[in-house]
Write a protein that holds these residues in place. Structure first.
Motif, PDB file in Angstrom:
ATOM      1  N   GLY A  12      39.181  50.690  33.813  1.00 50.33           N
ATOM      2  CA  GLY A  12      39.342  49.519  32.942  1.00 50.33           C
ATOM      3  C   GLY A  12      38.346  49.464  31.808  1.00 50.33           C
ATOM      4  N   SER A  13      37.443  50.464  31.725  1.00 50.38           N
ATOM      5  CA  SER A  13      36.428  50.409  30.678  1.00 50.38           C
ATOM      6  C   SER A  13      37.010  50.805  29.315  1.00 50.38           C
ATOM      7  CB  SER A  13      35.252  51.322  31.027  1.00 50.38           C
ATOM      8  OG  SER A  13      35.706  52.648  31.177  1.00 50.38           O
ATOM      9  N   ALA A  41      48.169  53.548  29.817  1.00 51.77           N
ATOM     10  CA  ALA A  41      49.037  52.379  29.689  1.00 51.77           C
ATOM     11  C   ALA A  41      50.350  52.873  29.077  1.00 51.77           C
ATOM     12  CB  ALA A  41      48.372  51.348  28.786  1.00 51.77           C
ATOM     13  N   ARG A  42      51.450  52.176  29.400  1.00 51.58           N
ATOM     14  CA  ARG A  42      52.766  52.650  28.965  1.00 51.58           C
ATOM     15  C   ARG A  42      52.847  52.797  27.443  1.00 51.58           C
ATOM     16  NH1 ARG A  42      58.199  52.972  30.405  1.00 51.58           N
ATOM     17  NH2 ARG A  42      57.758  52.702  32.593  1.00 51.58           N
ATOM     18  N   THR A 143      37.851  56.235  39.415  1.00 52.84           N
ATOM     19  CA  THR A 143      37.146  56.243  40.693  1.00 52.84           C
ATOM     20  C   THR A 143      36.325  54.974  40.846  1.00 52.84           C
ATOM     21  OG1 THR A 143      35.515  57.533  39.526  1.00 52.84           O
ATOM     22  CG2 THR A 143      36.922  58.708  41.046  1.00 52.84           C
ATOM     23  N   GLN A 144      36.040  54.640  42.061  1.00 57.65           N
ATOM     24  CA  GLN A 144      35.185  53.491  42.337  1.00 57.65           C
ATOM     25  C   GLN A 144      33.786  53.778  41.835  1.00 57.65           C
ATOM     26  OE1 GLN A 144      35.935  50.482  43.564  1.00 57.65           O
ATOM     27  NE2 GLN A 144      37.997  51.259  43.271  1.00 57.65           N
ATOM     28  N   HIS A 145      33.365  54.997  42.082  1.00 54.79           N
ATOM     29  CA  HIS A 145      32.013  55.378  41.739  1.00 54.79           C
ATOM     30  C   HIS A 145      32.063  56.362  40.589  1.00 54.79           C
ATOM     31  CE1 HIS A 145      27.937  56.955  42.210  1.00 54.79           C
ATOM     32  NE2 HIS A 145      27.702  55.805  42.807  1.00 54.79           N
ATOM     33  N   LEU A 146      31.200  56.142  39.609  1.00 54.95           N
ATOM     34  CA  LEU A 146      31.224  56.974  38.405  1.00 54.95           C
ATOM     35  C   LEU A 146      31.045  58.465  38.701  1.00 54.95           C
ATOM     36  CD1 LEU A 146      28.968  54.821  36.070  1.00 54.95           C
ATOM     37  CD2 LEU A 146      31.368  55.356  35.708  1.00 54.95           C
ATOM     38  N   LEU A 231      29.657  58.625  28.237  1.00 55.62           N
ATOM     39  CA  LEU A 231      29.908  57.449  29.080  1.00 55.62           C
ATOM     40  C   LEU A 231      30.580  56.373  28.237  1.00 55.62           C
ATOM     41  CD1 LEU A 231      29.567  56.070  31.833  1.00 55.62           C
ATOM     42  CD2 LEU A 231      27.362  55.221  31.038  1.00 55.62           C
ATOM     43  N   VAL A 232      31.759  55.943  28.701  1.00 56.86           N
ATOM     44  CA  VAL A 232      32.487  54.884  28.001  1.00 56.86           C
ATOM     45  C   VAL A 232      32.112  53.549  28.631  1.00 56.86           C
ATOM     46  CG1 VAL A 232      34.767  53.981  27.423  1.00 56.86           C
ATOM     47  CG2 VAL A 232      34.389  56.460  27.501  1.00 56.86           C
ATOM     48  N   LEU A 233      31.668  52.635  27.803  1.00 58.61           N
ATOM     49  CA  LEU A 233      31.172  51.354  28.296  1.00 58.61           C
ATOM     50  C   LEU A 233      31.900  50.235  27.563  1.00 58.61           C
ATOM     51  CD1 LEU A 233      27.497  50.902  29.068  1.00 58.61           C
ATOM     52  CD2 LEU A 233      28.595  49.114  27.773  1.00 58.61           C
ATOM     53  N   ASN A 234      32.427  49.297  28.320  1.00 58.24           N
ATOM     54  CA  ASN A 234      33.217  48.215  27.745  1.00 58.24           C
ATOM     55  C   ASN A 234      32.305  47.094  27.250  1.00 58.24           C
ATOM     56  OD1 ASN A 234      34.955  46.035  27.300  1.00 58.24           O
ATOM     57  ND2 ASN A 234      36.352  46.709  28.917  1.00 58.24           N
TER      58      ASN A 234
END
Ligand SMILES: Nc1ncnc2c1ncn2[C@@H]1O[C@H](COP(=O)(O)OP(=O)(O)O)[C@@H](O)[C@H]1O
Ligand SMILES: [Mg+2]
Length: 355
Positions: A12-13, A41-42, A143-146, A231-234
Motif C-alpha cells: 500500500g505504500s 491496481a486494475r 510482504t508483512q515484513h520489508l 525504499l518507497v515510503l508513503n
C-alpha cells in the motif's frame, strides 16, 4: 550487464505505481526497460497493457511520449511461473507432467512459505539471463515484513531441500506455513487415504528439481548483491515504515539502500496565519484569546498528522543520509499511461544515474 532496481516498501505504500513510473523513466533515459510487477491496481494494469496471464513481458505502447527507450511489463503469475519451472527443469517430460498433475503439488505449489518471493526471483533471474534488457525494475511482493524478500533465497532453498521435504509428512507440518497445513488438512478430508501416496510421489518427483533450486538460490543471491535498493515510503503514513530498522537490517545483510522515494507528497500548504493575525481577525469575539490558543493547537495537530510535503520529505531523507526523490500525490495521473508519464521527470535523475 542488466541493471536491477528493486523497489522495497510496505504493502500500500505505492511500490507498484512507483515501479511503473521508474520503468517509464528508464525508457525516457533511453534504456530497454522491463518492469516485473506484482498485483497492480486494475487501472494501472490496463494503463500498462498488462496481459492478465502469461509468463513473458509485453511491450507497453509508448507512442507519442517521445521516449528514446522502450518499456515492457510483466505481471507475476505465480502458478504459471512455478509450472514453467517444473516443465523446464524436471529430468524428463513425463516426470514434469506427473508432478503437475499431482494433487499435492496443485494444493501447495503457491502456498509454500516464501513461494511468492521465490517466483519473483525465478522470473528476475530469467529476465537477467535473457540479456535483452538494460534494466529490470522489480516491484517486490506485498510482504508483512520489508525484508522477507531478501531472505527468500535461503528460505526457499531450505524448503526445497529434499531432507526438509520429509517434514511435510510429519504431524504439525514442521516448517510449513499455516496455509499449507490448512491445505493439507483439507486434502486429507477430501482425498482420505490417497493423500500420503500423493505426498510421497510429490517428494520423489520434486527431488529431481532440487539441483535447479540450489543453483537458482546461488544466482539470486548474486543478483541481490548487485541490485540497487530503493525504499518507497508513503507520504500519507511515513511513520508506518521503520526506516532505521530497515537500514539496520539491510546492512546486517551486507547491503545498502541507494535512496528513498517518497511518494504521494503533498503540495505545499498555503501560508498560515500567525498568532497576531489570527487574534486581529477574531478581535471582539468573546474569549478571543482562548479561541486563538485552541485554534493554534488544533492546527499544529493537523499539520503533524498530515502527509509529508516536499520539504519534510527531503528532511527525512537528509536525516537518514539518503538521496531522496519525490513523487507528488496525483490520484488522477496514476490511472493512465499519459498521466504516469507526467510523473517521470521526478524520477529521471534517479533513472539516469550510472550504477
Ligand atoms: N503518486 C500517487 N498519487 C496518488 N495515488 C497514488 C500514488 N501512488 C500510488 N497511489 C495509489 O495508492 C494505492 C496503492 O498504490 P500501489 O502502487 O498499488 O501500492 P503497493 O504496490 O505498495 O501496494 C493505489 O490506489 C494507487 O493508485
Ligand atoms: Mg503492489
Amino acid at each position: 550487464m542488466t541493471r536491477i532496481d528493486l523497489c522495497c516498501g510496505l504493502g500500500g505504500s505505492g511500490k507498484t505505481t512507483t515501479a511503473a513510473t521508474l520503468g517509464l523513466a528508464h525508457a525516457a533515459a533511453g534504456r530497454r526497460a522491463v518492469v516485473l510487477t506484482i498485483d497492480p491496481a486494475r487501472r494501472l494494469a490496463n494503463a500498462l497493457h498488462l496481459p492478465l496471464h502469461g509468463t513473458d513481458p509485453t511491450p507497453v505502447p509508448l507512442e507519442g511520449l517521445g521516449f528514446p527507450g522502450t518499456l515492457s511489463a510483466l505481471m507475476l503469475d505465480h502458478t504459471a511461473t512455478f509450472d514453467a519451472v517444473v516443465r523446464r527443469y524436471s529430468p524428463d517430460p513425463e516426470t514434469a507432467e506427473r508432478l503437475l498433475a499431482n494433487r499435492y503439488y496443485r494444493a501447495i505449489s503457491t502456498r509454500l512459505t516464501g513461494a511468492h518471493e521465490y517466483m519473483a526471483m525465478e522470473k528476475l533471474t530469467e529476465l537477467v539471463e535473457a540479456g535483452t534488457w538494460d534494466v529490470v525494475v522489480l516491484d517486490t511482493p506485498p510482504t508483512q515484513h520489508l525484508l522477507d524478500f531478501l531472505d527468500a533465497p535461503d528460505r526457499v532453498q531450505a524448503v526445497f531441500d529434499r531432507s526438509v521435504f520429509g517434514a511435510l509428512a510429519e504431524p504439525g507440518g514442521g516448517i510449513l506455513g499455516l496455509a499449507t497445513r490448512r491445505a493439507l488438512a483439507l486434502l486429507e478430508r477430501v482425498a482420505g487415504a490417497t493423500t500420503m501416496g500423493d505426498i510421497r510421489e510429490f517428494m520423489r518427483l520434486i527431488s529431481g528439481l532440487s539441483a535447479h533450486f540450489r543453483e537458482r538460490g546461488t544466482q539470486v543471491r548474486a543478483l541481490l548483491d548487485r541490485a540497487r535498493y530503493l525504499l518507497v515510503l508513503n507520504a500519507h503514513a511515513p511513520e508506518r515504515t521503520d526506516l532505521d530498522g530497515f537500514l539496520d537490517a539491510l546492512s546486517d545483510r551486507g547491503r545498502t539502500l541507494a535512496g528513498l522515494i517518497v511518494t504521494r507528497v503533498a503540495a505545499p500548504a498555503p501560508a498560515a496565519l500567525g498568532p497576531a493575525e489570527l487574534a486581529a481577525r477574531i478581535a471582539g469575539v468573546p474569549q478571543a484569546e482562548a479561541w486563538v490558543r485552541a485554534l493554534l493547537a488544533a492546527r499544529e495537530a493537523a499539520v503533524a498528522a498530515a502527509q509529508l510535503d516536499g520539504a519534510a520529505a527531503d528532511r527525512l531523507g537528509a536525516q537518514a543520509g539518503l538521496p531522496t526523490w519525490r513523487i507528488p500525490d496525483a490520484p488522477e495521473a496514476v490511472r493512465t499511461l499519459q498521466g504516469l508519464a507526467t510523473l517521470v521527470p521526478n524520477l529521471l535523475p534517479l533513472a539516469a544515474q550510472s550504477q
